[in-house]
Design a protein around this motif. Structure first.
Motif, mmCIF file in Angstrom:
data_model
loop_
_atom_site.group_PDB
_atom_site.id
_atom_site.type_symbol
_atom_site.label_atom_id
_atom_site.label_comp_id
_atom_site.label_asym_id
_atom_site.label_seq_id
_atom_site.Cartn_x
_atom_site.Cartn_y
_atom_site.Cartn_z
ATOM 1 N N ARG A 126 -0.210 -6.108 -15.557
ATOM 2 C CA ARG A 126 -1.160 -5.860 -14.318
ATOM 3 C C ARG A 126 -2.513 -6.112 -14.619
ATOM 4 O O ARG A 126 -2.863 -6.024 -15.906
ATOM 5 C CB ARG A 126 -0.933 -4.452 -13.857
ATOM 6 C CG ARG A 126 -1.418 -3.292 -14.835
ATOM 7 C CD ARG A 126 -1.207 -1.936 -14.214
ATOM 8 N NE ARG A 126 -1.551 -0.993 -15.154
ATOM 9 C CZ ARG A 126 -1.383 0.476 -14.823
ATOM 10 N NH1 ARG A 126 -0.560 0.694 -13.872
ATOM 11 N NH2 ARG A 126 -1.657 1.160 -15.565
ATOM 12 N N LEU B 240 0.750 -1.189 -0.049
ATOM 13 C CA LEU B 240 -0.012 0.143 -0.032
ATOM 14 C C LEU B 240 0.916 1.040 -0.020
ATOM 15 O O LEU B 240 1.879 1.220 0.924
ATOM 16 C CB LEU B 240 -0.816 -0.001 1.312
ATOM 17 C CG LEU B 240 -1.571 1.319 1.640
ATOM 18 C CD1 LEU B 240 -2.924 1.435 0.295
ATOM 19 C CD2 LEU B 240 -2.505 1.218 2.610
ATOM 20 N N VAL C 110 -6.974 -5.602 -13.451
ATOM 21 C CA VAL C 110 -7.861 -5.097 -12.419
ATOM 22 C C VAL C 110 -9.082 -5.983 -12.524
ATOM 23 O O VAL C 110 -9.233 -6.563 -13.576
ATOM 24 C CB VAL C 110 -8.044 -3.565 -12.557
ATOM 25 C CG1 VAL C 110 -6.691 -2.982 -11.984
ATOM 26 C CG2 VAL C 110 -8.500 -3.358 -13.779
ATOM 27 N N GLN D 128 -0.177 -7.607 -5.061
ATOM 28 C CA GLN D 128 -0.923 -6.608 -4.952
ATOM 29 C C GLN D 128 -0.287 -5.465 -4.596
ATOM 30 O O GLN D 128 0.423 -5.048 -4.040
ATOM 31 C CB GLN D 128 -2.118 -6.901 -4.059
ATOM 32 C CG GLN D 128 -3.100 -5.959 -3.789
ATOM 33 C CD GLN D 128 -3.996 -5.491 -4.935
ATOM 34 O OE1 GLN D 128 -4.531 -6.649 -5.350
ATOM 35 N NE2 GLN D 128 -4.346 -4.421 -5.478
ATOM 36 N N VAL D 129 -0.817 -4.290 -5.625
ATOM 37 C CA VAL D 129 -0.170 -3.067 -5.441
ATOM 38 C C VAL D 129 -1.427 -2.083 -5.284
ATOM 39 O O VAL D 129 -2.360 -2.170 -6.203
ATOM 40 C CB VAL D 129 0.739 -2.404 -6.717
ATOM 41 C CG1 VAL D 129 0.906 -0.969 -6.562
ATOM 42 C CG2 VAL D 129 1.992 -3.029 -6.653
ATOM 43 N N THR D 130 -1.495 -1.262 -4.216
ATOM 44 C CA THR D 130 -2.666 -0.461 -3.857
ATOM 45 C C THR D 130 -2.211 0.808 -3.797
ATOM 46 O O THR D 130 -1.376 0.953 -2.770
ATOM 47 C CB THR D 130 -3.512 -0.942 -2.670
ATOM 48 O OG1 THR D 130 -3.865 -2.171 -3.036
ATOM 49 C CG2 THR D 130 -4.736 -0.149 -2.499
ATOM 50 N N VAL D 131 -2.694 1.930 -4.337
ATOM 51 C CA VAL D 131 -2.179 3.180 -4.265
ATOM 52 C C VAL D 131 -3.792 4.151 -3.941
ATOM 53 O O VAL D 131 -4.757 4.073 -4.444
ATOM 54 C CB VAL D 131 -1.870 3.820 -5.694
ATOM 55 C CG1 VAL D 131 -1.322 5.534 -5.283
ATOM 56 C CG2 VAL D 131 -0.826 2.968 -6.277
ATOM 57 N N SER D 132 -3.316 4.439 -2.502
ATOM 58 C CA SER D 132 -4.647 5.208 -1.857
ATOM 59 C C SER D 132 -4.625 6.725 -2.582
ATOM 60 O O SER D 132 -3.591 7.420 -2.787
ATOM 61 C CB SER D 132 -4.360 5.204 -0.514
ATOM 62 O OG SER D 132 -3.143 6.057 -0.182
ATOM 63 N N PHE E 134 -3.841 6.480 -8.384
ATOM 64 C CA PHE E 134 -4.759 5.583 -7.904
ATOM 65 C C PHE E 134 -4.960 4.493 -9.068
ATOM 66 O O PHE E 134 -5.340 3.407 -8.844
ATOM 67 C CB PHE E 134 -5.843 6.441 -7.676
ATOM 68 C CG PHE E 134 -7.088 5.551 -7.575
ATOM 69 C CD1 PHE E 134 -7.168 4.748 -6.039
ATOM 70 C CD2 PHE E 134 -8.176 5.340 -8.149
ATOM 71 C CE1 PHE E 134 -8.227 4.005 -5.944
ATOM 72 C CE2 PHE E 134 -9.400 4.470 -7.997
ATOM 73 C CZ PHE E 134 -9.367 3.655 -6.922
ATOM 74 N N ASP F 299 -2.907 3.076 -10.853
ATOM 75 C CA ASP F 299 -2.051 2.030 -11.130
ATOM 76 C C ASP F 299 -2.541 1.005 -9.921
ATOM 77 O O ASP F 299 -1.646 -0.125 -10.057
ATOM 78 C CB ASP F 299 -0.781 2.591 -10.504
ATOM 79 C CG ASP F 299 0.005 3.621 -11.596
ATOM 80 O OD1 ASP F 299 -0.024 3.564 -12.797
ATOM 81 O OD2 ASP F 299 0.541 4.506 -10.915
ATOM 82 N N THR F 300 -3.446 1.005 -9.241
ATOM 83 C CA THR F 300 -3.868 -0.155 -8.397
ATOM 84 C C THR F 300 -4.194 -1.143 -9.185
ATOM 85 O O THR F 300 -4.967 -1.242 -10.202
ATOM 86 C CB THR F 300 -4.949 0.439 -7.537
ATOM 87 O OG1 THR F 300 -4.746 1.125 -6.801
ATOM 88 C CG2 THR F 300 -5.483 -0.703 -6.566
ATOM 89 N N THR G 184 -0.678 8.302 -3.227
ATOM 90 C CA THR G 184 -0.676 8.865 -4.633
ATOM 91 C C THR G 184 0.634 9.582 -4.644
ATOM 92 O O THR G 184 0.956 10.313 -3.519
ATOM 93 C CB THR G 184 -1.768 9.794 -5.064
ATOM 94 O OG1 THR G 184 -2.010 10.592 -3.868
ATOM 95 C CG2 THR G 184 -2.821 8.707 -5.372
#
Length: 123
Positions: free
Chosen positions: A38, A11, A40, A118-122, A85, A87-88, A14
């Motif tokens: 990647r 996580l 989604v 997993q890559v999560t961008v807030s 975001f 890029d999640t 941005t």
């Protein structure tokens, strides 16, 4: 023949940075085409970066992501900067042993795959 193990996902806010690693083992070769994809939910797997000698980048990541490999360590990297975001996703590394002139950029062109990270961008 080839095992790929990814790490480095997580996580991040941005604008932040993250580096993904993919350790390869087995019958590896520096002549393999290697790539990062990647995916989604609801969308097909997308190639974001790939290389043999030359490199390919998707327009959405060009200038922000850098693909590289350390042949001595049998490791592929994806340096991700200025994360957005959008890029999640789950990121996968891939490799293919077959000789090619052009860099493969579709999932069906790759034989070996990592498990994904997993890559999560807030936002």
């Amino acid at each position: 023949q080839v095992q790929l193990v990814e790490s480095g996902g997580g996580l991040v806010q941005t604008g932040g940075s993250l580096r993904l690693s993919c350790a390869a083992s087995g019958r590896t070769s520096n002549m393999f085409a290697m790539a990062w994809f990647r995916q989604v939910p609801g969308k097909e797997r997308e190639c974001v970066a790939a290389m043999i000698g030359n490199t390919f980048y998707a327009d959405s990541v060009r200038g922000r992501f850098t693909i590289s490999r350390d042949n001595a360590r049998n490791t592929l990297y994806l340096q991700m900067n200025s994360l957005k975001f959008e890029d999640t996703a789950v990121y996968y590394c891939a490799a293919d042993r077959r000789f090619r002139i052009a860099i493969p950029t579709t999932s069906t062109q790759y034989e070996y795959w990592g498990q994904g990270t997993q890559v999560t961008v807030s936002s």
